[in-house]
Design a protein around this motif. Structure first.
Motif, mmCIF file in Angstrom:
data_model
loop_
_atom_site.group_PDB
_atom_site.id
_atom_site.type_symbol
_atom_site.label_atom_id
_atom_site.label_comp_id
_atom_site.label_asym_id
_atom_site.label_seq_id
_atom_site.Cartn_x
_atom_site.Cartn_y
_atom_site.Cartn_z
ATOM 1 N N LEU A 1 0.851 -1.282 -0.083
ATOM 2 C CA LEU A 1 -0.019 -0.026 -0.015
ATOM 3 C C LEU A 1 0.835 1.334 -0.109
ATOM 4 C CD1 LEU A 1 -2.775 -0.842 2.442
ATOM 5 C CD2 LEU A 1 -3.113 -0.300 -0.089
ATOM 6 N N VAL A 2 1.822 1.144 0.785
ATOM 7 C CA VAL A 2 2.623 2.549 0.818
ATOM 8 C C VAL A 2 3.371 2.735 -0.646
ATOM 9 C CG1 VAL A 2 4.956 3.215 2.087
ATOM 10 C CG2 VAL A 2 3.233 2.372 3.298
ATOM 11 N N LEU A 3 3.903 1.568 -1.127
ATOM 12 C CA LEU A 3 4.548 1.683 -2.334
ATOM 13 C C LEU A 3 3.632 2.132 -3.508
ATOM 14 C CD1 LEU A 3 7.263 -1.488 -2.175
ATOM 15 C CD2 LEU A 3 7.333 1.085 -1.324
ATOM 16 N N THR A 4 2.265 1.725 -3.379
ATOM 17 C CA THR A 4 1.575 2.276 -4.566
ATOM 18 C C THR A 4 0.509 3.201 -4.127
ATOM 19 O OG1 THR A 4 -0.029 0.634 -3.762
ATOM 20 C CG2 THR A 4 1.689 -0.184 -5.298
ATOM 21 N N TRP A 5 0.618 3.954 -2.984
ATOM 22 C CA TRP A 5 -0.141 4.877 -2.558
ATOM 23 C C TRP A 5 -0.301 5.998 -3.607
ATOM 24 C CZ3 TRP A 5 -3.824 4.231 0.637
ATOM 25 C CH2 TRP A 5 -4.399 5.287 1.089
ATOM 26 N N PHE B 1 -5.916 -1.826 -1.307
ATOM 27 C CA PHE B 1 -6.470 -1.869 0.094
ATOM 28 C C PHE B 1 -7.703 -3.142 0.213
ATOM 29 C CE2 PHE B 1 -9.358 -0.083 3.137
ATOM 30 C CZ PHE B 1 -8.704 -0.089 4.253
ATOM 31 N N ALA B 2 -8.424 -2.857 -0.658
ATOM 32 C CA ALA B 2 -9.687 -3.951 -0.652
ATOM 33 C C ALA B 2 -9.296 -5.718 -0.503
ATOM 34 C CB ALA B 2 -10.657 -3.749 -1.934
ATOM 35 N N PHE B 3 -8.609 -5.912 -1.463
ATOM 36 C CA PHE B 3 -8.139 -7.269 -1.701
ATOM 37 C C PHE B 3 -6.934 -7.569 -0.464
ATOM 38 C CE2 PHE B 3 -9.786 -7.047 -5.772
ATOM 39 C CZ PHE B 3 -10.334 -8.192 -5.953
ATOM 40 N N GLY B 4 -6.321 -6.435 -0.249
ATOM 41 C CA GLY B 4 -5.389 -6.766 0.895
ATOM 42 C C GLY B 4 -6.055 -6.898 2.306
ATOM 43 N N SER B 5 -6.968 -6.113 2.438
ATOM 44 C CA SER B 5 -7.944 -6.275 3.903
ATOM 45 C C SER B 5 -8.368 -7.637 3.864
ATOM 46 C CB SER B 5 -8.973 -5.244 3.984
ATOM 47 O OG SER B 5 -8.356 -3.906 3.822
#
Length: 253
Positions: free
Chosen positions: A167-171, A180-184
């Protein structure tokens, strides 16, 4: 004009300075509060309680039995598969591939963030496990048993660390919300499989999430991997990510 600006600076009160500082950095301060301070407080509460009472919290065992009540052969296969996807040995090749790409692109700041967070997360997990010595639950025979200590969950820490790094690298990209959705979903699924397999208490999983979240976000606020340098249109060759922040330059002078 310069004299007027100098006079205004001299008349600036400590209160107005703090106000301006807060206005300029309110996003970082809010992230520090929500992403670092609050998760660390939750982790501290969990750790202190478990240190005082190895049995943990009164809701640990009931939640485990509730999850186990849904057991069936199909979920057994799913849980074992998720356990493999959420392990350190699955995250390692992914992070290694990203590190090689960053190395090839000479993005040193981002590479430093990735290495610091991923290696640091593994060290924190191993240190905490050895320090807390919490025994894993033994309520039923697990189809994928574990034999080291339980607190905090290594799978929970690994999955959370991996997702936050991505998330940080693709923010700055439009894909961040999809990630964010799939990561959660991925983080929650890995946490569920640890409970379903009966190898962790819920407090182990929650503690793993919290300490990984605080660590990865805290390091990002220090290293600032999202910092990019503006490249003029007329520039003949792109500049690699080697610039230092003003405060970093002062440290080496």
């Amino acid at each position: 004009m310069k004299d007027a600006k100098k006079a205004n600076k001299e008349r600036q009160t400590p209160l107005s300075f703090l106000k301006n500082l807060f206005i300029a950095h309110w996003r970082s301060l809010l992230l520090l509060l929500i992403g670092v301070y609050l998760p660390l407080q939750v982790f501290e509460i969990l750790a202190v309680k478990i240190w005082q009472n190895a049995g943990g919290f009164p809701w640990d065992v009931p939640i485990l039995w509730a999850v186990h009540s849904t057991a069936n052969p199909q979920l057994d296969i799913l849980a074992i598969m998720l356990a493999k996807f959420g392990s350190f040995w699955t995250a390692l090749p992914i992070l290694s591939a990203i590190a090689l790409i960053l190395l090839f692109q000479k993005r040193w700041r981002t590479l430093a963030y990735l290495l610091t967070t991923s290696i640091g997360s593994a060290i924190i997990n191993r240190t905490a496990k050895e320090f807390m010595h919490r025994v894993r639950p033994n309520l039923w025979e697990s189809s994928a048993p574990e034999f080291d200590f339980a607190f905090p969950s290594g799978h929970a820490m690994t999955s959370m660390t991996l997702v936050v790094i991505l998330l940080v690298l693709t923010w700055a990209s439009p894909w961040r919300w999809l990630l964010f959705a799939f990561g959660s979903l991925y983080v929650v699924a890995v946490g569920w499989c640890r409970l379903y397999l009966g190898v962790h208490f819920p407090s182990d999983v929650l503690a793993g999430w919290m300490v990984a979240l605080a660590w990865t976000i805290g390091v990002s606020l220090i290293i600032k991997p999202y910092l990019t340098q503006a490249i003029p249109i007329s520039s003949d060759s792109p500049e690699d990510e080697t610039s230092l922040l003003p405060e970093e330059k002062q440290l080496i002078q």
